[in-house]
Design an enzyme around this catalytic site. Structure first.
Site, PDB file in Angstrom:
ATOM      1  N   HIS A 233       1.684  31.732 -21.596  1.00 22.53           N
ATOM      2  CA  HIS A 233       2.711  31.725 -20.559  1.00 22.53           C
ATOM      3  C   HIS A 233       2.979  30.292 -20.148  1.00 22.53           C
ATOM      4  O   HIS A 233       2.047  29.488 -20.098  1.00 22.53           O
ATOM      5  CB  HIS A 233       2.245  32.541 -19.342  1.00 22.53           C
ATOM      6  CG  HIS A 233       3.376  33.023 -18.507  1.00 22.53           C
ATOM      7  ND1 HIS A 233       4.020  32.225 -17.604  1.00 22.53           N
ATOM      8  CD2 HIS A 233       3.991  34.229 -18.466  1.00 22.53           C
ATOM      9  CE1 HIS A 233       4.988  32.925 -17.039  1.00 22.53           C
ATOM     10  NE2 HIS A 233       4.996  34.134 -17.538  1.00 22.53           N
TER      11      HIS A 233
ATOM     12  N   ASP B 211       3.416  41.278 -20.843  1.00 24.96           N
ATOM     13  CA  ASP B 211       3.908  42.090 -21.951  1.00 24.96           C
ATOM     14  C   ASP B 211       2.802  42.731 -22.774  1.00 24.96           C
ATOM     15  O   ASP B 211       3.034  43.721 -23.460  1.00 24.96           O
ATOM     16  CB  ASP B 211       4.780  41.229 -22.882  1.00 24.96           C
ATOM     17  CG  ASP B 211       6.111  40.912 -22.247  1.00 24.96           C
ATOM     18  OD1 ASP B 211       6.623  41.784 -21.528  1.00 24.96           O
ATOM     19  OD2 ASP B 211       6.620  39.797 -22.445  1.00 24.96           O
TER      20      ASP B 211
HETATM   21  N1  CMC Z   1      -0.389  32.685 -29.686  1.00 18.83           N
HETATM   22  C1  CMC Z   1      -1.058  31.647 -30.242  1.00 18.83           C
HETATM   23  N2  CMC Z   1      -0.962  30.390 -29.784  1.00 18.83           N
HETATM   24  C2  CMC Z   1      -0.179  30.171 -28.737  1.00 18.83           C
HETATM   25  C3  CMC Z   1       0.530  31.207 -28.109  1.00 18.83           C
HETATM   26  C4  CMC Z   1       0.410  32.508 -28.621  1.00 18.83           C
HETATM   27  N3  CMC Z   1       1.057  33.530 -28.084  1.00 18.83           N
HETATM   28  N4  CMC Z   1       1.250  30.692 -27.087  1.00 18.83           N
HETATM   29  C5  CMC Z   1       1.006  29.392 -27.072  1.00 18.83           C
HETATM   30  N5  CMC Z   1       0.144  29.063 -28.057  1.00 18.83           N
HETATM   31  C6  CMC Z   1      -0.403  27.734 -28.386  1.00 18.83           C
HETATM   32  C7  CMC Z   1       0.647  26.886 -29.093  1.00 18.83           C
HETATM   33  O1  CMC Z   1       0.582  27.062 -30.479  1.00 18.83           O
HETATM   34  C8  CMC Z   1       0.277  25.504 -28.637  1.00 18.83           C
HETATM   35  O2  CMC Z   1      -0.859  25.096 -29.388  1.00 18.83           O
HETATM   36  P1  CMC Z   1      -1.038  23.554 -29.835  1.00 18.83           P
HETATM   37  O3  CMC Z   1      -1.064  22.767 -28.544  1.00 18.83           O
HETATM   38  O4  CMC Z   1      -2.306  23.522 -30.592  1.00 18.83           O
HETATM   39  O5  CMC Z   1       0.178  23.220 -30.661  1.00 18.83           O
HETATM   40  C9  CMC Z   1      -0.211  25.698 -27.196  1.00 18.83           C
HETATM   41  O6  CMC Z   1      -0.638  27.058 -27.138  1.00 18.83           O
HETATM   42  C10 CMC Z   1       0.875  25.468 -26.146  1.00 18.83           C
HETATM   43  O7  CMC Z   1       2.035  26.200 -26.551  1.00 18.83           O
HETATM   44  P2  CMC Z   1       3.513  25.928 -25.997  1.00 18.83           P
HETATM   45  O8  CMC Z   1       4.487  26.519 -26.948  1.00 18.83           O
HETATM   46  O9  CMC Z   1       3.683  24.483 -25.665  1.00 18.83           O
HETATM   47  O10 CMC Z   1       3.504  26.702 -24.647  1.00 18.83           O
HETATM   48  P3  CMC Z   1       4.777  27.167 -23.854  1.00 18.83           P
HETATM   49  O11 CMC Z   1       4.473  27.004 -22.426  1.00 18.83           O
HETATM   50  O12 CMC Z   1       6.025  26.512 -24.333  1.00 18.83           O
HETATM   51  O13 CMC Z   1       4.874  28.686 -24.300  1.00 18.83           O
HETATM   52  C11 CMC Z   1       5.323  30.944 -24.403  1.00 18.83           C
HETATM   53  C12 CMC Z   1       4.957  29.774 -23.494  1.00 18.83           C
HETATM   54  C13 CMC Z   1       5.365  32.215 -23.563  1.00 18.83           C
HETATM   55  C14 CMC Z   1       6.724  30.700 -25.010  1.00 18.83           C
HETATM   56  C15 CMC Z   1       4.280  31.071 -25.544  1.00 18.83           C
HETATM   57  O14 CMC Z   1       2.990  31.226 -24.997  1.00 18.83           O
HETATM   58  C16 CMC Z   1       4.601  32.205 -26.513  1.00 18.83           C
HETATM   59  O15 CMC Z   1       5.380  31.997 -27.449  1.00 18.83           O
HETATM   60  N6  CMC Z   1       3.977  33.405 -26.330  1.00 18.83           N
HETATM   61  C17 CMC Z   1       4.273  34.544 -27.138  1.00 18.83           C
HETATM   62  C18 CMC Z   1       5.520  35.237 -26.633  1.00 18.83           C
HETATM   63  C19 CMC Z   1       5.268  36.002 -25.356  1.00 18.83           C
HETATM   64  O16 CMC Z   1       4.309  36.734 -25.217  1.00 18.83           O
HETATM   65  N7  CMC Z   1       6.231  35.858 -24.425  1.00 18.83           N
HETATM   66  C20 CMC Z   1       6.191  36.563 -23.143  1.00 18.83           C
HETATM   67  C21 CMC Z   1       6.026  35.626 -21.992  1.00 18.83           C
HETATM   68  S1  CMC Z   1       5.563  36.479 -20.506  1.00 18.83           S
HETATM   69  C22 CMC Z   1       6.885  37.458 -20.120  1.00 18.83           C
HETATM   70  C23 CMC Z   1       7.988  36.675 -19.534  1.00 18.83           C
HETATM   71  O17 CMC Z   1       7.840  36.160 -18.412  1.00 18.83           O
HETATM   72  O18 CMC Z   1       9.019  36.590 -20.178  1.00 18.83           O
END
Ligand code: CMC
Length: 399
Positions: A282, A336
């Protein structure tokens, strides 16, 4: 003679900073939800989400969000009656929904039909707060009718008209299935609605506020928000979670192994390939999402009651693997993850999961639209230009 000191030169304006994804930028004020991502806290108007999920109803929660206080009994009765009086769709809308292709994606249908509602409203453009609030109430009340009508249409079933003696949650399930749900199922669904109602300035809420800031109409703002929500990085993740659980089960079947033995290599394989595990991570929470904490216990109960315990156990195993592998990065289950098992156990089809999120979140989006209107300032951030300068126009024949 006294001399006045010349005014101090004003401090030079700080250079604008580029923050990809606007991470950490405060772009609005709200009195609705408070999030502490480090501690895993979510409050609606100061009340912890867990307290509301245990004790409130969706109707009362919406009143709380929109009025920033809990209602008296009489106020709640009036609000509930107003909501129920709006369950029915304007004449012509049922036919419009029934003219949609049966294989349309429910989120595309919903986005289109919320937009279509504006054509049945002679006063669609009102942006004065009280008038916009009335529109929000009507759209919130009619969204379940739209979704249930479409789902029955694609199954070849006749439209079931809403029942004003039923709550928001029970009425939706009644219209969807043609039968009044048990109290336990209606309450389970009601709780899911409470948990999804509002969540700070998430992407879809920001979208709704950005559109509102041009003094466009409530329908346009909600239509845009639905479009934002359906992305797999936002509300679309709950469907992806269920797809993943299905893939694990199919893999176990293919290998002739118990599901529990396949979970570990499946998740590790994805992580090694740098693929994301849906329902985890998140932008704000760096610990377990408090909605997921509640849903975890809750989904175990409902999965047990409905014979879906295997799905719950698979989810729980994935959670443990993720905590071990990426917990240190602050990647934990989000709302989710366990809502997928809960919706499945309630009997909802996979592609209705995100529409369920939208159905509830219309309340939060609307609250933000009203907050935006009450003290509006047009959103107009800047882009950092990174292209060339003084480039020469080359006539097409010479390129
Ligand atoms: N699975 C594996 N690794 C992850 C995940 C995941 N779901 N989410 C983040 N990471 C890792 C990512 O690979 C990165 O690793 P590294 O630093 O080694 O490259 C690190 O964590 C930080 O990731 P980020 O993309 O910079 O984090 P973000 O804040 O941009 O991402 C997110 C937030 C929700 C887009 C992401 O966690 C994600 O894609 N999750 C899966 C989709 C999901 O479940 N979305 C629902 C969000 S909650 C409901 C809502 O409010 O909409």
């Amino acid at each position: 003679m006294t001399t006045t000191a010349p005014p101090a030169p004003s401090a030079p304006a700080a250079a604008p900073v580029f923050k990809p994804g606007l991470e950490g930028i405060i772009a609005a004020e709200t009195k609705m939800s408070f999030i502490d991502g480090e501690k895993g806290v979510l409050e609606y108007v100061g009340i912890p989400i867990d307290d509301l999920a245990r004790n409130s109803t969706f109707e009362e929660t919406v009143f709380l969000l929109w009025n920033r206080r809990l209602p008296s009994k009489a106020e709640l009765d009036t609000f509930t009656a107003e909501l129920r009086a709006n369950y029915e769709l304007p004449a012509g809308m049922v036919q419009r929904i029934e003219s949609c292709p049966k294989d349309a994606t429910p989120m595309h249908m919903l986005r289109t039909m919320v937009s279509a509602l504006s054509m049945y409203d002679a006063d669609a453009d009102t942006v004065e707060v009280a008038g916009a609030g009335k529109k929000a109430l009507a759209i919130l009340a009619q969204t379940p009718t739209i979704i249930a009508c479409f789902d029955r249409h694609r199954r070849g079933e006749k439209f079931v008209a809403p029942r004003k003696d039923l709550s928001f949650a029970a009425n939706f399930l009644y219209m969807l299935n043609g039968a009044v749900p048990t109290e336990a199922v209606a309450r389970a669904f009601d709780i899911c609605m409470i948990l999804h109602a509002d969540h700070g300035l998430n992407n879809s809420t920001f979208t709704a506020r950005v559109i509102t800031s041009t003094l466009s109409d409530v329908y346009s703002a909600l239509t845009g928000a639905i479009g934002s929500l359906r992305g797999p990085l936002h509300g679309g993740a709950n469907e992806e979670v269920m797809v993943m659980l299905g893939e694990i089960e199919a893999e176990a079947k293919k290998q002739g192994k118990p599901t529990a033995e396949v979970v570990e290599p499946f998740i590790m394989g994805r992580l090694q390939r740098k693929e994301r595990i849906m329902g985890f991570g998140h932008r704000v929470y760096k610990t377990i999402d408090p909605r997921a904490t509640f849903l975890k216990t809750f989904s175990k109960q409902i999965a047990t009651d409905t014979g879906n315990l295997k799905l719950y156990e698979m989810s729980s195993q994935i959670e443990a693997i993720m905590a071990r592998e990426v917990g240190a990065k602050g990647i934990y289950p989000n709302v989710d993850f366990y809502s997928a098992t809960t919706y499945h156990s309630i009997g909802l089809k996979l592609d209705l999961f995100t529409p369920m999120f939208a159905m509830s979140r219309i309340s939060g989006w609307s609250g933000h639209i009203l907050e935006q209107l009450d003290g509006n300032r047009l959103f107009r951030p800047a882009a950092k230009y990174v292209g060339p300068h003084a480039a020469k126009y080359v006539p097409i024949a010479q390129r």
